[in-house]
Design a protein around this motif. Structure first.
Motif, PDB file in Angstrom:
ATOM      1  N   LEU A 167      16.434 176.101  -9.170  1.00  0.00           N
ATOM      2  CA  LEU A 167      15.641 175.056  -8.653  1.00  0.00           C
ATOM      3  C   LEU A 167      14.178 175.314  -9.400  1.00  0.00           C
ATOM      4  O   LEU A 167      13.726 176.583  -9.435  1.00  0.00           O
ATOM      5  N   VAL A 168      13.809 174.530 -10.257  1.00  0.00           N
ATOM      6  CA  VAL A 168      12.402 174.682 -10.885  1.00  0.00           C
ATOM      7  C   VAL A 168      11.464 173.577 -10.192  1.00  0.00           C
ATOM      8  O   VAL A 168      11.596 172.655 -10.465  1.00  0.00           O
ATOM      9  N   ARG A 169      10.547 174.178  -9.729  1.00  0.00           N
ATOM     10  CA  ARG A 169       9.436 173.247  -9.131  1.00  0.00           C
ATOM     11  C   ARG A 169       8.405 173.203 -10.091  1.00  0.00           C
ATOM     12  O   ARG A 169       7.833 174.214 -10.554  1.00  0.00           O
ATOM     13  N   LEU A 170       7.783 172.062 -10.303  1.00  0.00           N
ATOM     14  CA  LEU A 170       6.529 171.674 -11.178  1.00  0.00           C
ATOM     15  C   LEU A 170       5.529 171.266 -10.591  1.00  0.00           C
ATOM     16  O   LEU A 170       5.603 170.241  -9.588  1.00  0.00           O
ATOM     17  N   GLY A 211      14.198 178.263 -21.230  1.00  0.00           N
ATOM     18  CA  GLY A 211      15.012 178.939 -22.307  1.00  0.00           C
ATOM     19  C   GLY A 211      15.568 180.504 -21.669  1.00  0.00           C
ATOM     20  O   GLY A 211      16.676 180.840 -21.692  1.00  0.00           O
ATOM     21  N   LYS A 212      14.644 181.088 -20.610  1.00  0.00           N
ATOM     22  CA  LYS A 212      14.949 182.098 -20.238  1.00  0.00           C
ATOM     23  C   LYS A 212      16.335 182.022 -19.051  1.00  0.00           C
ATOM     24  O   LYS A 212      16.895 182.818 -19.069  1.00  0.00           O
ATOM     25  N   LEU A 213      16.142 180.882 -18.382  1.00  0.00           N
ATOM     26  CA  LEU A 213      17.065 180.538 -17.483  1.00  0.00           C
ATOM     27  C   LEU A 213      18.379 180.630 -18.049  1.00  0.00           C
ATOM     28  O   LEU A 213      19.448 181.051 -17.622  1.00  0.00           O
ATOM     29  N   LEU A 214      18.322 179.709 -19.278  1.00  0.00           N
ATOM     30  CA  LEU A 214      19.618 179.666 -19.746  1.00  0.00           C
ATOM     31  C   LEU A 214      20.142 180.872 -20.319  1.00  0.00           C
ATOM     32  O   LEU A 214      21.396 181.270 -20.550  1.00  0.00           O
ATOM     33  N   ALA A 215      19.173 181.697 -20.775  1.00  0.00           N
ATOM     34  CA  ALA A 215      19.907 183.040 -21.230  1.00  0.00           C
ATOM     35  C   ALA A 215      20.394 183.915 -20.235  1.00  0.00           C
ATOM     36  O   ALA A 215      21.060 184.837 -20.422  1.00  0.00           O
ATOM     37  N   GLU A 216      19.778 183.534 -18.922  1.00  0.00           N
ATOM     38  CA  GLU A 216      20.424 184.219 -17.895  1.00  0.00           C
ATOM     39  C   GLU A 216      21.652 183.689 -17.538  1.00  0.00           C
ATOM     40  O   GLU A 216      22.301 184.089 -16.654  1.00  0.00           O
ATOM     41  N   GLY A 217      22.257 182.576 -17.806  1.00  0.00           N
ATOM     42  CA  GLY A 217      23.541 182.120 -17.685  1.00  0.00           C
ATOM     43  C   GLY A 217      23.140 180.979 -16.634  1.00  0.00           C
ATOM     44  O   GLY A 217      24.296 180.398 -16.074  1.00  0.00           O
ATOM     45  N   LEU A 218      22.062 180.648 -16.152  1.00  0.00           N
ATOM     46  CA  LEU A 218      22.006 179.772 -15.278  1.00  0.00           C
ATOM     47  C   LEU A 218      21.824 178.245 -15.818  1.00  0.00           C
ATOM     48  O   LEU A 218      20.754 177.685 -16.441  1.00  0.00           O
ATOM     49  N   VAL A 219      23.031 177.556 -15.643  1.00  0.00           N
ATOM     50  CA  VAL A 219      23.105 176.302 -16.528  1.00  0.00           C
ATOM     51  C   VAL A 219      23.195 175.181 -15.255  1.00  0.00           C
ATOM     52  O   VAL A 219      23.324 174.005 -15.878  1.00  0.00           O
ATOM     53  N   ARG A 220      23.101 175.446 -14.241  1.00  0.00           N
ATOM     54  CA  ARG A 220      23.058 174.407 -13.212  1.00  0.00           C
ATOM     55  C   ARG A 220      21.596 174.258 -12.639  1.00  0.00           C
ATOM     56  O   ARG A 220      21.077 175.263 -12.031  1.00  0.00           O
ATOM     57  N   VAL A 221      20.878 173.267 -13.262  1.00  0.00           N
ATOM     58  CA  VAL A 221      19.108 173.206 -13.069  1.00  0.00           C
ATOM     59  C   VAL A 221      18.981 172.043 -12.395  1.00  0.00           C
ATOM     60  O   VAL A 221      19.274 171.056 -12.871  1.00  0.00           O
ATOM     61  N   ASP A 222      18.051 172.164 -11.258  1.00  0.00           N
ATOM     62  CA  ASP A 222      17.248 171.058 -10.639  1.00  0.00           C
ATOM     63  C   ASP A 222      15.842 171.273 -10.968  1.00  0.00           C
ATOM     64  O   ASP A 222      15.275 172.158 -10.888  1.00  0.00           O
ATOM     65  N   ILE A 223      15.269 170.160 -11.621  1.00  0.00           N
ATOM     66  CA  ILE A 223      13.751 170.040 -11.871  1.00  0.00           C
ATOM     67  C   ILE A 223      13.306 169.264 -10.658  1.00  0.00           C
ATOM     68  O   ILE A 223      13.465 168.245 -10.531  1.00  0.00           O
ATOM     69  N   ASP A 224      12.410 169.769 -10.053  1.00  0.00           N
ATOM     70  CA  ASP A 224      11.706 169.334  -8.659  1.00  0.00           C
ATOM     71  C   ASP A 224      10.434 168.817  -9.138  1.00  0.00           C
ATOM     72  O   ASP A 224       9.625 169.458  -9.542  1.00  0.00           O
ATOM     73  N   ALA A 225      10.358 167.305  -9.324  1.00  0.00           N
ATOM     74  CA  ALA A 225       9.084 166.877 -10.028  1.00  0.00           C
ATOM     75  C   ALA A 225       8.125 166.279  -9.116  1.00  0.00           C
ATOM     76  O   ALA A 225       7.445 165.458  -9.336  1.00  0.00           O
TER      77      ALA A 225
END
Length: 113
Positions: free
Chosen positions: A21-24, A41-55
């Protein structure tokens, strides 16, 4: 007198399993988009491919910020992941509606107000 306002973006990340979960908070624009791009990009490199962007606390988003989001959607989709935008409101909601880019994301959930 010349005063230059510098846009500010706070990015908070919560990790859990293969999800994040990425809060902006602040402005996502030409000056701050590289910060979000690096974080995603760092999250993807860590294998985190399910991402929610909290806007929910995002005050502004220009085309540079929108491009980072669209680009990351493509990257996670290529790895069978998802990118959801949650708490969408204001300028970001309007831009997504006007451009038709809402359909580019796995989900766009409006802010509950």
């Amino acid at each position: 007198m010349y005063v230059q306002e510098v846009a500010d973006l706070n990015v908070e990340v919560e990790r859990g399993g293969s999800a994040a979960l990425v809060r902006l908070d602040g402005d996502l624009d030409k000056l701050t988009a590289p910060q979000l791009k690096e974080c995603l990009g760092k999250l993807l490199a860590e294998g985190l491919v399910r991402v929610d962007i909290d806007a929910g606390e995002l005050e502004f988003c220009d085309s540079s910020g929108l491009w980072v989001l669209v680009e990351h959607q493509r990257r996670v989709s290529a790895q069978a992941g998802t990118l959801r935008l949650v708490g969408v409101h204001g300028v970001l909601q309007r831009v997504l509606d006007v451009t038709g880019l809402k359909a580019a994301f796995d989900a766009v959930l409006a802010a509950e107000r």
